[in-house]
Every structure is written in structure tokens, then in C-alpha cells.
Design an enzyme around this catalytic site. Structure first.
Site, mmCIF file in Angstrom:
data_model
loop_
_atom_site.group_PDB
_atom_site.id
_atom_site.type_symbol
_atom_site.label_atom_id
_atom_site.label_comp_id
_atom_site.label_asym_id
_atom_site.label_seq_id
_atom_site.Cartn_x
_atom_site.Cartn_y
_atom_site.Cartn_z
ATOM 1 N N SER A 119 0.817 -1.213 0.000
ATOM 2 C CA SER A 119 0.000 0.000 0.000
ATOM 3 C C SER A 119 0.846 1.255 0.000
ATOM 4 C CB SER A 119 -0.882 0.011 1.259
ATOM 5 O OG SER A 119 -1.485 1.272 1.430
ATOM 6 N N TYR A 143 -2.050 0.243 10.111
ATOM 7 C CA TYR A 143 -2.322 -0.416 8.823
ATOM 8 C C TYR A 143 -1.096 -0.315 7.911
ATOM 9 C CZ TYR A 143 -3.788 -0.887 4.008
ATOM 10 O OH TYR A 143 -3.856 -1.251 2.688
ATOM 11 N N LYS A 147 1.771 -3.270 6.465
ATOM 12 C CA LYS A 147 2.100 -3.481 5.050
ATOM 13 C C LYS A 147 3.607 -3.356 4.818
ATOM 14 C CE LYS A 147 -1.861 -4.418 3.216
ATOM 15 N NZ LYS A 147 -2.103 -5.733 2.555
HETATM 16 C C1 WQD Z 1 -9.038 10.066 0.223
HETATM 17 C C2 WQD Z 1 -9.086 11.563 0.384
HETATM 18 C C3 WQD Z 1 -9.568 12.294 2.636
HETATM 19 C C4 WQD Z 1 -13.620 10.716 2.849
HETATM 20 C C5 WQD Z 1 -6.682 5.036 1.786
HETATM 21 C C6 WQD Z 1 -6.214 3.997 2.781
HETATM 22 C C7 WQD Z 1 -6.003 2.719 2.125
HETATM 23 C C8 WQD Z 1 -5.017 2.852 0.986
HETATM 24 C C9 WQD Z 1 -5.049 4.242 0.335
HETATM 25 C C10 WQD Z 1 -4.764 0.698 0.020
HETATM 26 C C11 WQD Z 1 -8.415 12.027 1.676
HETATM 27 C C12 WQD Z 1 -10.686 12.684 1.677
HETATM 28 C C13 WQD Z 1 -12.336 11.036 2.426
HETATM 29 C C14 WQD Z 1 -14.592 11.738 3.017
HETATM 30 C C15 WQD Z 1 -12.963 13.354 2.329
HETATM 31 N N1 WQD Z 1 -5.345 1.915 -0.032
HETATM 32 N N2 WQD Z 1 -12.030 12.337 2.167
HETATM 33 N N3 WQD Z 1 -14.225 13.028 2.740
HETATM 34 O O1 WQD Z 1 -6.962 8.193 3.275
HETATM 35 O O2 WQD Z 1 -6.054 8.432 0.883
HETATM 36 O O3 WQD Z 1 -6.035 6.245 2.053
HETATM 37 O O4 WQD Z 1 -6.369 4.687 0.452
HETATM 38 O O5 WQD Z 1 -4.017 0.278 0.821
HETATM 39 O O6 WQD Z 1 -7.268 2.256 1.695
HETATM 40 O O7 WQD Z 1 -4.994 4.349 3.331
HETATM 41 O O8 WQD Z 1 -8.223 7.282 1.271
HETATM 42 O O9 WQD Z 1 -10.549 7.430 0.504
HETATM 43 O O10 WQD Z 1 -10.071 7.680 3.001
HETATM 44 O O11 WQD Z 1 -9.456 9.504 1.463
HETATM 45 O O12 WQD Z 1 -12.651 14.539 2.109
HETATM 46 O O13 WQD Z 1 -15.785 11.508 3.380
HETATM 47 O O14 WQD Z 1 -10.464 11.953 0.494
HETATM 48 O O15 WQD Z 1 -9.299 13.346 3.541
HETATM 49 O O16 WQD Z 1 -7.762 13.252 1.411
HETATM 50 P P1 WQD Z 1 -6.788 7.649 1.904
HETATM 51 P P2 WQD Z 1 -9.654 7.921 1.598
#
Ligand code: WQD
Length: 319
Positions: A119, A143, A147
Site C-alpha cells: 500500500s 495499517y 504493510k
Molecule cells: C481520500 C481523500 C480524505 C472521505 C486510503 C487507505 C487505504 C489505501 C489508500 C490501500 C483524503 C478525503 C475522504 C470523506 C474526504 N489503499 N475524504 N471526505 O486516506 O487516501 O487512504 O487509500 O491500501 O485504503 O490508506 O483514502 O478514501 O479515506 O481519502 O474529504 O468523506 O479523500 O481526507 O484526502 P486515503 P480515503
């Protein structure tokens, strides 16, 4: 060739299982169905076990021998960042313990090819616009730590007994290759936004004061089908190349902001919703996009689908 796919009934795993089946490979799926859905895997054999349970080593060995498994793709793991902060011991037991059992079974049955689902969370909060695989990894949640430790375990197995592994560091995966394989977990941005607008609510935006073009976080969104195809390229690489193991970013190389994702959702759905602007979420790096030169050069893979196809395919799957 028979490929063992752990977590093969899950969102990403089932896309890889489908591609392998379409290519005529024999597939055996290990899954405890805690998040996986058996209907996703078609006629693939399912062995329903908890990989992290001590007894799973013998079941894995029996399965490998019975089905003449020659390679493994390992998806089965817990992957909710917030949950990992609340339950770190369980994340280590599940993700690190499960991989340790799998490697033990592979070593004892002389299966030495592994594609490991890693990841971008291994990077933590890098302060570079595009991360390459050689930068220092400083995960900021359990998490991501599990990884990174998994990658170390693959490297140690390579040194100790000749495992040939490819670690794939996923960036932000979304979309659906087939509607019936869509992501059913509402745990990442795209499905969360869909759930909000289908309930006539305003999707939340966590932070609008970041040092990015429009103030919202930037991520590298990659279509799940592109990601699945990268796994098949990695499997072929392990057939071809004698290098013991390697680590590859799997992304598009371009970033999209939260506001850009929301605008694409408005275009795709025709729903002109408002966003609910919220304070920053702890642990969010402002910018995280992949340098994808290594996977392109070494595996000949690059993403072919953009944010529009990601959003369109995910929306079509639930409409
Ligand atoms: C994406 C962006 C939030 C929800 C995940 C996990 C893991 C990894 C990578 C595989 C961020 C913003 C989110 C919301 C928002 N994948 N957001 N409103 O945190 O980048 O990481 O993906 O291992 O799954 O680490 O993904 O989808 O939570 O957030 O503004 O209701 O969207 O702040 O900037 P993230 P995410």
C-alpha cells in the site's frame, strides 16, 4: 498453472480472479468471507479459513498440494486505517500473522512466487509531490506499518529460501471492472460520496486549507481493473526475471483533488450537490501521488483508465 489467491472474494481480489479465469488459469481462493462475497469468484474453488489462525498453515499446505499451486497472490488483510488505530494488536495479528502463516506454508511446499498486496500507506506523509519506491517509508498508522512489515517479510524470505516476490504498493483504488464486483465497503472517498448523494446529503470534505491548487487533498486514483492487470503483469514478471523480489508503485502518476473528484461525480451523476466543508482529518498527507516509472520500465504496465472512467464505472455499478 494454478494460482492461489488469498482474499480472492474481496473487491480487488475478485477482479484479479476474474482476469485469471478469463485467461484460462486455474484459481483457488482462500477467504474467510468476513468482507468477501463468494458469488464474486464464479467456479473458482473456495477454501474458507482465517489465514491468521494457527491451523491455517496445514490447510494451506494441503490446498497447495491438492491443487498443484505454483504461485500465490496475497490480498487477505484488514485495511481500514481508522480501525487499525483503534485495534493495532488485531491488525498485527491479522496482517502480519496471516502473512507469516502463508510464507510458512509456501516454504514447506516449495512454492516460491508471490505477489504481495502492499500500500501507499507505507509512505506515511512524504513531502514530495510524487513518491518513488526508494524514498524512506514512515507509515503513520498501524495499517501502513503492517504493510511495510509485510514487505520486509517478503524480502527476508527471498534471502532465506529463495522466495521471488513482487510487492505492489496500491494508491487509491476505485471503480468497477464489472458491476457485480464493485466495492461494497463504504470506507473510501468515492463510495462515501455516492452514499451521501444517494441519501440527499452533502458529502463531507476533510480540509480545504491545504497547500494544494484548490486547498483539498490530492490523491492518485487508480481504476481497479488497471490495478488487477498490474497483478497479472507482476505474476508474469516473476516467471521471467531471476531477481528475487521487487517493489512497485501502482497508480496513474497523476493526482486528483477531493474537489476534482466531487466535480467528476457531479458530471457523471448529473446531481448538482453541495459539499459539506469540514476541518482537516488527522493523518491526511496533503498530496500523495505515485512515481510510476519503475513499474512501466520493469513490467511494461501503466494505467489506461482515468478519473472519469473510475467514477462512471463505480456509479454504473450501483445505479
Ligand atoms: C481520500 C481523500 C480524505 C472521505 C486510503 C487507505 C487505504 C489505501 C489508500 C490501500 C483524503 C478525503 C475522504 C470523506 C474526504 N489503499 N475524504 N471526505 O486516506 O487516501 O487512504 O487509500 O491500501 O485504503 O490508506 O483514502 O478514501 O479515506 O481519502 O474529504 O468523506 O479523500 O481526507 O484526502 P486515503 P480515503
Amino acid at each position: 498453472m494454478t494460482v492461489l489467491v488469498t482474499g480472492g472474494a474481496g473487491y480487488i481480489g475478485s477482479h484479479v480472479v476474474r482476469l485469471l479465469q478469463n485467461r484460462g488459469e486455474q484459481v483457488v481462493v482462500i477467504d474467510n468471507l468476513s468482507n468477501g462475497i463468494q458469488e464474486r469468484i464464479g467456479d473458482a474453488k473456495l477454501v474458507e479459513i482465517d489465514l491468521a489462525a494457527e491451523a491455517s498453515v496445514q490447510t494451506l499446505k494441503d490446498t497447495i498440494k491438492t491443487h498443484n499451486v505454483s504461485a500465490v497472490i496475497h490480498f487477505a488483510a484488514r485495511k481500514q486505517v481508522g480501525e487499525s488505530v483503534e485495534r493495532p494488536e488485531w491488525y498485527y495479528q491479522q496482517n502480519v500473522g496471516g502473512l507469516a502463516n502463508l510464507l510458512t506454508a509456501m516454504r514447506e511446499t516449495d512454492v516460491n512466487r508471490l505477489v504481495f498486496s502492499s500500500s501507499a500507506a507505507t509512505y506515511g506523509m512524504p513531502d514530495v509531490p510524487a513518491v518513488d519506491e526508494d524514498i524512506l517509508c514512515q507509515p503513520i498508522n498501524p495499517y501502513g506499518e503492517t504493510k511495510l512489515i509485510g514487505e520486509w517479510m517478503v524480502a527476508n524470505a527471498a534471502r532465506a529460501w529463495g522466495l521471488r516476490g513482487a510487492n505492489l504498493r496500491y494508491f487509491n483504488v476505485a471503480g468497477a471492472g464489472w458491476p457485480e464486483l464493485a466495492d461494497t465497503a463504504v470506507a473510501n472517498l468515492v463510495p462515501i460520496v455516492f452514499a451521501a448523494i444517494r441519501a440527499d446529503q452533502s458529502p463531507k470534505v476533510f480540509g480545504t486549507d491545504y497547500a494544494t491548487a484548490d486547498g483539498t487533498c490530492v490523491r492518485d486514483y487508480v481504476h481497479v481493473l488497471d490495478l488487477a492487470e498490474a497483478h497479472l503483469s507482476a505474476l508474469s514478471y516473476l516467471d521471467r526475471d531471476e531477481r528475487p523480489h521487487a517493489t512497485f508503485n501502482v497508480g496513474t502518476g497523476t493526482g486528483s483533488s477531493v474537489f476534482e473528484v466531487l466535480e467528476q461525480v457531479r458530471k457523471t451523476t448529473g446531481i448538482n450537490f453541495e459539499a459539506d466543508l469540514q476541518p482537516r482529518r488527522a493523518g491526511d498527507p496533503p498530496f500523495l501521488a505515485a512515481d510510476v516509472s519503475r513499474i512501466k520500465t520493469t513490467l511494461g504496465w501503466s494505467a489506461s483508465r482515468g478519473l472519469d472512467e473510475i467514477i462512471e464505472s463505480a456509479w454504473a455499478a450501483i445505479s
